[in-house]
Design an enzyme around this catalytic site. Structure first.
Site, mmCIF file in Angstrom:
data_model
loop_
_atom_site.group_PDB
_atom_site.id
_atom_site.type_symbol
_atom_site.label_atom_id
_atom_site.label_comp_id
_atom_site.label_asym_id
_atom_site.label_seq_id
_atom_site.Cartn_x
_atom_site.Cartn_y
_atom_site.Cartn_z
ATOM 1 N N THR A 280 0.852 -1.191 0.000
ATOM 2 C CA THR A 280 0.000 0.000 0.000
ATOM 3 C C THR A 280 0.886 1.238 0.000
ATOM 4 O OG1 THR A 280 0.044 0.213 2.404
ATOM 5 C CG2 THR A 280 -1.762 -1.078 1.439
ATOM 6 N N ASP A 281 0.321 2.357 -0.415
ATOM 7 C CA ASP A 281 0.936 3.624 -0.052
ATOM 8 C C ASP A 281 0.721 3.773 1.460
ATOM 9 O OD1 ASP A 281 2.069 6.121 0.092
ATOM 10 O OD2 ASP A 281 1.069 6.897 -1.681
#
Ligand code: BGC
Length: 714
Positions: free
Chosen positions: A249-250
């Site tokens: 994920t970011d």
């Protein structure tokens, strides 16, 4: 030898099949708790290892143009280390403006070595989102509006960086083309725009570049978050591109446990919740497996992806792993080369440039950007640079003993940076007459005036977009007044994304766009102004006259309505829009002048007609017809005048930067595949090279075409 040691030696020396078997074997030895511990962070930038199995902790770090200084494990403050000053390169748009993949490669090597020195395993970059709106705060980190230019630069960067036993993380997957509401908007685009514009950079990074990790963007795409998007993450990334690395994920972009697990997310990073064990991919994931909501095979797939990246980067073989180095002379030279080749000479009336410092007695250096350092701005890509030479420092060092260098600030930085919004930019419109009067006085007293203006990282930054495309702080008035006082005025624009130049280009003879130049910014720009280096950069984006010309803004679909952004301009992004709609920009994509002249000619193709799977051999000659050494970026565009669907007026198909001595000529041959002329056919759900006539156009910008060749595809 213990079983563990036997496994590791197999892992490190075996064939791909043997490695896979060994990875499987290692997975089989893990408890569910151990497996899941590899799938979420244990702090801001680290992921736990498994000691008993010899799996070390994983260290991640920003970012795309330098290794970021160490951050505290549990908060965003800097850790205050003394050995983490790094080499700082000019950011993404500057890299793309070199049009030289060799420099992307050189940068990758340096970043890899410095990441290893800092004992990092994954460096979070490159950022390769398409520049869709001139206002996107992160344009400076990204590269271009054109997928081919992005692809060529990204592949070189990735191959080099990963050759140093560090993984890249190509970001942000996908359609993170604006910062406004980045963590809540839903992006809608046609399948054709996805395939032709937004995916190619990622595809090339993975398929050609072998990128080991990918970072899922904050936004939604067609209704689903990018970190749990079945279509993007399973169908395209895994099934189509064959990606076998880690999808992370970011920071704080996870939204669920079960859905994200099933759609293919491997690693959760940056979630705001304090207790790491309560993250989506921690205890809740263990529970989801126990309750039968997520099969163990899915967990095993993720753990295998993690182990595969660890093996490829020799994480479990420290002895044979690249040790790395920091801030060497070669690293600094690479940063200098990147800045020197990036600068774009936009205008040079009366050949005011280069400045002959051996004859000039006085120069007025004007502008806040003449003394401002930029490496430490922009948020996640900010760098604690070992040093940063400003333009004023470099001019003083290089010419100060023989030339009187007068400095006036000219304008004041009235803006401020506030994370998450652009309100800090609001006050940046005031004209400060006291500063202007001082600058005018100096300009009058000096033979030449050089104004260093543009933007800074209050504008070019992660987390907010710009409010408009204007030159802030009353710079237009400053430039007008200085130019009136001294006709020998040069404007140097320091910025990472398009700014409006309509108010200044007719007032000054010379404009040089030098980007944020990294730690060697000043040295490079001084050498460009003096002619020691000949400008060879070309715009990696179209520079519009006004924001209203730009497709997303002309159609009113930026920043979206009700948190939905509909990419209505479709495939007509950047020059594809300007050229197709016949809109005259300020300066076109691919444009840039030189202190010498080039002719491009003898353009031919090996045949006039080709089969659908044929290779088209293109030949041409470039000659340096001027008086100094320089480089021309030759660009091949294709158009398909008769097609069953709308085609852009031109699409970039090949390019090369050719370096030539005065009088030297070089014949260049390229191979372009007929399949490269295809469009994505939504009715067939496939690429389609329609039979018929195509026009190949050779030039040095999307608007400066020297020769055309007609070919047909049978
Ligand atoms: C950015 C990423 C960055 C991450 C870690 C996020 O806010 O979007 O590009 O790598 O933070 O700093």
């Amino acid at each position: 030898m213990t079983i563990r040691n036997i496994l590791f030696s197999l892992l490190l020396t075996g064939t791909a099949n043997a490695q896979e078997a060994t990875i499987g074997n290692l997975v089989n030895q893990m408890t569910l708790q151990e497996k899941v511990s590899l799938l979420h962070a244990n702090s801001k930038f680290y992921v736990s290892g498994i000691k008993r199995l010899g799996i070390p902790e994983w260290a991640l770090s920003d970012g795309p143009h330098g290794v970021r200084a160490e951050i505290d494990r549990d908060d965003w403050a800097y850790a205050g280390w003394t050995n983490d000053s790094a080499t700082c390169f000019p950011p993404g748009t500057a890299l793309a403006a070199t049009w030289n993949p060799g420099l992307a490669y050189e940068r990758g090597l340096v970043l890899g070595e410095e990441a290893r020195y800092r004992k990092k395993d994954i460096l979070l970059g490159p950022g390769i989102n398409i520049i869709r709106s001139p206002l996107c705060g992160r344009n400076f980190e990204y590269m271009s509006e054109d997928p081919l230019l992005i692809s060529k630069m990204a592949v070189a960067y990735i191959k080099a960086l990963q050759s140093k036993d560090v993984a890249v993380s190509v970001k942000h997957w996908l359609a993170n083309n604006q910062e406004t509401h980045r963590d809540s908007i839903d992006v809608q685009m046609s399948e054709r725009a996805l395939r032709e514009i937004y995916l190619p950079g990622f595809k090339a990074s993975i398929v050609e570049g072998g990128a080991l990790t990918v970072m899922a963007a904050y936004n939604r795409f067609r209704g689903d978050w990018c970190s749990e998007n079945e279509y993007l993450d399973r169908r395209i990334l895994r099934d189509e591109f064959g990606f076998k690395g880690v999808l992370m994920t970011d920071w704080s972009a996870a939204h669920s446990t079960v859905k994200a697990a099933l759609t293919g997310l491997d690693l959760e990073m940056g979630t705001d919740r304090k207790d790491y064990n309560e993250w989506y991919f921690a205890r809740p994931l263990i529970r989801a497996v126990e309750e039968g909501k997520v099969p163990m095979s899915v967990i095993d797939e993720k753990v295998s992806n993690v182990l595969r990246v660890m093996v490829r980067t020799k994480m479990m073989d420290e002895q044979n792993r690249v040790k790395g180095k920091m801030n060497t002379r070669e690293h600094q030279r690479a940063a200098y080369n990147s800045a020197a080749e990036a600068a774009v000479l936009l205008q040079n009336n009366g050949n005011l440039l280069p400045l002959h410092f051996d004859k000039i007695r006085s120069v007025a250096v004007i502008g806040d950007n003449a003394t401002r350092k930029h490496c430490n701005g922009g948020l996640s890509s900010e760098i604690k640079a070992l040093y940063e030479i400003t333009p004023l420092q470099a001019l003083q060092q290089k010419f100060g003993t023989t030339v009187k260098i007068n400095y006036a600030q000219g304008y004041e930085k009235q803006s401020s940076f506030k994370e998450g919004g652009n309100s800090g930019q609001s006050g940046a419109v005031k004209v400060d007459w006291k500063l202007i009067d001082e600058a005018v006085k100096l300009a009058k007293e000096s033979e030449v005036a050089v104004i260093f203006g543009g933007l800074n990282h209050d504008f070019d930054t992660e987390s907010s977009d710009r409010q408009n495309m204007d030159l802030p702080y009353g710079q237009e008035v400053l430039i007008r007044e200085v130019a009136k006082a001294n006709p020998h005025t040069v404007v140097v624009i320091i910025a990472g994304s398009p700014v409006g130049l309509a108010g200044i280009v007719h007032r000054v003879p010379a404009v040089l766009w030098s980007w944020y130049g990294g730690m060697e910014a000043g040295n490079a720009v001084a050498d460009l102004l003096s002619g020691k280096v000949n400008p060879s950069g070309k715009l990696p984006f179209t520079l519009p006259v006004s924001l209203a010309q730009s497709p997303a803004h002309a159609l009113g679909n930026y920043p979206g309505k009700d948190l939905k952004v509909n990419y209505e301009e479709d495939i007509l992004v950047g020059y594809r829009w300007f050229d197709t709609k016949k809109i005259q920009p300020q300066f076109p994509f691919g444009y840039g002048l030189s202190y010498t002249h080039f002719s491009i000619g003898h353009f031919s193709t090996d045949r006039s007609s080709y089969g659908k799977n044929a290779t088209i051999r293109v030949r041409f000659t470039v000659t340096n017809t001027g008086g100094s050494y320089g480089a021309e970026v030759v660009q091949l565009y294709a158009s398909d005048p008769v097609c069953s669907v709308l085609r852009p007026e031109k699409e970039l198909k090949a390019f090369e930067k050719v370096f030539l001595k005065p009088g030297e000529a070089k014949t260049v041959e390229w191979q372009v595949k007929a399949t490269d002329l295809a469009f994505y056919d939504e009715s067939k759900k496939a690429w389609n090279t329609e039979a018929g006539e195509y026009i190949l156009q050779l030039g040095n910008s999307s608007r400066d075409i020297y020769q055309k060749a007609k070919i047909s595809v049978e």
